[in-house]
Design a protein around this motif. Sequence first.
Motif, PDB file in Angstrom:
ATOM      1  N   GLU A 109       0.937  -1.224   0.254  1.00 60.18           N
ATOM      2  CA  GLU A 109      -0.242   0.052  -0.069  1.00 60.18           C
ATOM      3  C   GLU A 109       1.020   1.247   0.011  1.00 60.18           C
ATOM      4  O   GLU A 109       0.436   2.409  -0.231  1.00 60.18           O
ATOM      5  N   ASP A 110       2.350   1.112   0.447  1.00 59.31           N
ATOM      6  CA  ASP A 110       3.077   2.331   0.374  1.00 59.31           C
ATOM      7  C   ASP A 110       3.689   2.461  -1.153  1.00 59.31           C
ATOM      8  O   ASP A 110       4.344   3.371  -1.384  1.00 59.31           O
ATOM      9  N   ARG A 111       3.684   1.433  -1.803  1.00 55.81           N
ATOM     10  CA  ARG A 111       4.381   1.525  -3.099  1.00 55.81           C
ATOM     11  C   ARG A 111       3.598   2.465  -4.176  1.00 55.81           C
ATOM     12  O   ARG A 111       2.411   2.502  -4.136  1.00 55.81           O
ATOM     13  N   ARG A 112       4.434   2.846  -4.972  1.00 63.59           N
ATOM     14  CA  ARG A 112       4.110   3.825  -6.157  1.00 63.59           C
ATOM     15  C   ARG A 112       3.195   5.085  -5.498  1.00 63.59           C
ATOM     16  O   ARG A 112       2.499   5.797  -6.026  1.00 63.59           O
ATOM     17  N   CYS A 113       3.960   5.745  -4.360  1.00 67.65           N
ATOM     18  CA  CYS A 113       3.475   6.788  -3.670  1.00 67.65           C
ATOM     19  C   CYS A 113       4.547   7.982  -3.563  1.00 67.65           C
ATOM     20  O   CYS A 113       4.264   8.929  -3.009  1.00 67.65           O
ATOM     21  N   GLY A 114       5.533   7.717  -4.204  1.00 66.56           N
ATOM     22  CA  GLY A 114       6.704   8.508  -4.080  1.00 66.56           C
ATOM     23  C   GLY A 114       7.832   8.179  -3.199  1.00 66.56           C
ATOM     24  O   GLY A 114       8.928   8.997  -2.980  1.00 66.56           O
ATOM     25  N   TYR A 115       7.680   7.378  -2.265  1.00 70.51           N
ATOM     26  CA  TYR A 115       8.606   6.764  -1.065  1.00 70.51           C
ATOM     27  C   TYR A 115       9.922   6.591  -1.870  1.00 70.51           C
ATOM     28  O   TYR A 115      11.151   6.886  -1.496  1.00 70.51           O
ATOM     29  N   GLY A 116       9.879   5.713  -2.799  1.00 74.56           N
ATOM     30  CA  GLY A 116      11.002   5.065  -3.700  1.00 74.56           C
ATOM     31  C   GLY A 116      11.918   6.244  -4.285  1.00 74.56           C
ATOM     32  O   GLY A 116      12.935   6.334  -4.419  1.00 74.56           O
ATOM     33  N   MET A 117      10.968   6.945  -4.979  1.00 68.39           N
ATOM     34  CA  MET A 117      11.730   8.249  -5.742  1.00 68.39           C
ATOM     35  C   MET A 117      12.400   9.037  -4.737  1.00 68.39           C
ATOM     36  O   MET A 117      13.648   9.448  -5.002  1.00 68.39           O
ATOM     37  N   ALA A 118      11.678   9.480  -3.786  1.00 65.24           N
ATOM     38  CA  ALA A 118      12.416  10.489  -2.663  1.00 65.24           C
ATOM     39  C   ALA A 118      13.664   9.567  -2.102  1.00 65.24           C
ATOM     40  O   ALA A 118      14.504  10.226  -1.906  1.00 65.24           O
ATOM     41  N   GLY A 119      13.460   8.342  -1.703  1.00 60.72           N
ATOM     42  CA  GLY A 119      14.619   7.852  -1.274  1.00 60.72           C
ATOM     43  C   GLY A 119      15.706   7.601  -2.005  1.00 60.72           C
ATOM     44  O   GLY A 119      17.155   7.804  -1.699  1.00 60.72           O
ATOM     45  N   CYS A 120      15.491   7.165  -3.441  1.00 56.71           N
ATOM     46  CA  CYS A 120      16.532   7.173  -4.327  1.00 56.71           C
ATOM     47  C   CYS A 120      17.263   8.227  -4.576  1.00 56.71           C
ATOM     48  O   CYS A 120      18.370   8.355  -4.839  1.00 56.71           O
ATOM     49  N   THR A 121      16.382   9.307  -4.720  1.00 63.61           N
ATOM     50  CA  THR A 121      17.006  10.834  -5.091  1.00 63.61           C
ATOM     51  C   THR A 121      17.902  11.150  -3.949  1.00 63.61           C
ATOM     52  O   THR A 121      18.983  11.635  -4.375  1.00 63.61           O
ATOM     53  N   ALA A 122      17.694  11.071  -2.926  1.00 67.17           N
ATOM     54  CA  ALA A 122      18.551  11.128  -1.684  1.00 67.17           C
ATOM     55  C   ALA A 122      19.741  10.388  -1.460  1.00 67.17           C
ATOM     56  O   ALA A 122      20.761  11.027  -1.464  1.00 67.17           O
ATOM     57  N   VAL A 123      19.598   9.261  -1.526  1.00 63.65           N
ATOM     58  CA  VAL A 123      20.661   8.348  -1.393  1.00 63.65           C
ATOM     59  C   VAL A 123      21.542   8.356  -2.946  1.00 63.65           C
ATOM     60  O   VAL A 123      22.854   8.675  -2.664  1.00 63.65           O
ATOM     61  N   ILE A 124      21.351   8.620  -3.955  1.00 67.67           N
ATOM     62  CA  ILE A 124      21.933   9.042  -5.039  1.00 67.67           C
ATOM     63  C   ILE A 124      22.607  10.190  -4.960  1.00 67.67           C
ATOM     64  O   ILE A 124      23.863  10.521  -5.117  1.00 67.67           O
ATOM     65  N   ASP A 125      22.319  11.248  -4.602  1.00 69.50           N
ATOM     66  CA  ASP A 125      22.624  12.518  -4.211  1.00 69.50           C
ATOM     67  C   ASP A 125      23.923  12.401  -3.230  1.00 69.50           C
ATOM     68  O   ASP A 125      25.003  12.937  -3.458  1.00 69.50           O
ATOM     69  N   TRP A 126      23.681  11.751  -2.024  1.00 69.46           N
ATOM     70  CA  TRP A 126      24.767  11.415  -1.100  1.00 69.46           C
ATOM     71  C   TRP A 126      25.935  10.545  -1.560  1.00 69.46           C
ATOM     72  O   TRP A 126      26.882  10.787  -1.416  1.00 69.46           O
ATOM     73  N   ALA A 127      25.492   9.601  -2.299  1.00 73.89           N
ATOM     74  CA  ALA A 127      26.591   8.604  -2.753  1.00 73.89           C
ATOM     75  C   ALA A 127      27.607   9.523  -4.094  1.00 73.89           C
ATOM     76  O   ALA A 127      28.661   9.331  -3.621  1.00 73.89           O
TER      77      ALA A 127
END
Length: 184
Positions: A109-127
């Motif tokens: 129920e939490d998938r396709r709600c933007g959490y993956g996009m936000a998490g990936c954006t943050a971790v890619i920026d950090w990496a």
Amino acid sequence: MVTQGVSVCCREGLQVSIKLRALAPEHIPWLLEACSDWEELAQHGSPYWRPRSCAELQRKIDDTAGPLPAAAYTFVIVDETRLVGEVSVHAIDWRNRVAQVGVCIWRPEDRRCGYGMAGCTAVIDWAVKHLGLRRLEAWILKGNSASLELFRTLGFEQEGTFKQRYLHDGYYKDINILAYIVGA
């Protein structure tokens, strides 16, 4: 690592705000509960092909304690009130500045709600900014269209396929290899 709030616009113009927190001992019970339906998660790829354990998660935490750079970093994705998933930079090749990026939103129920996009954006920026990585790869199980769409939206391009690389439900499945090259 605790990020300042990361907000991204997801489907239908909705804003999703999250924070990333480095995986810590206090997250272990929550993560074990969230991943208890490991059979449902296994259809999306590793590391969910078997139940997770306290020892495995504690090793992930210990591996990042230093003093040397770690081969993997795992973060939990936190919305305003709860943990919703995890994101990682793993299989780090420090010599060549290459790593894999992975994400899992635990509950359907939490998938396709933007959490993956936000998490990936943050971790890619950090990496890229903190670790100095120049090439990031996403290994995505064939048929996982949501992950393919996510990483393509983030600028990853498909480079190839590992044939029959992942065992699930008694069958070997292909894995798509996507890459993001910094500055390309």
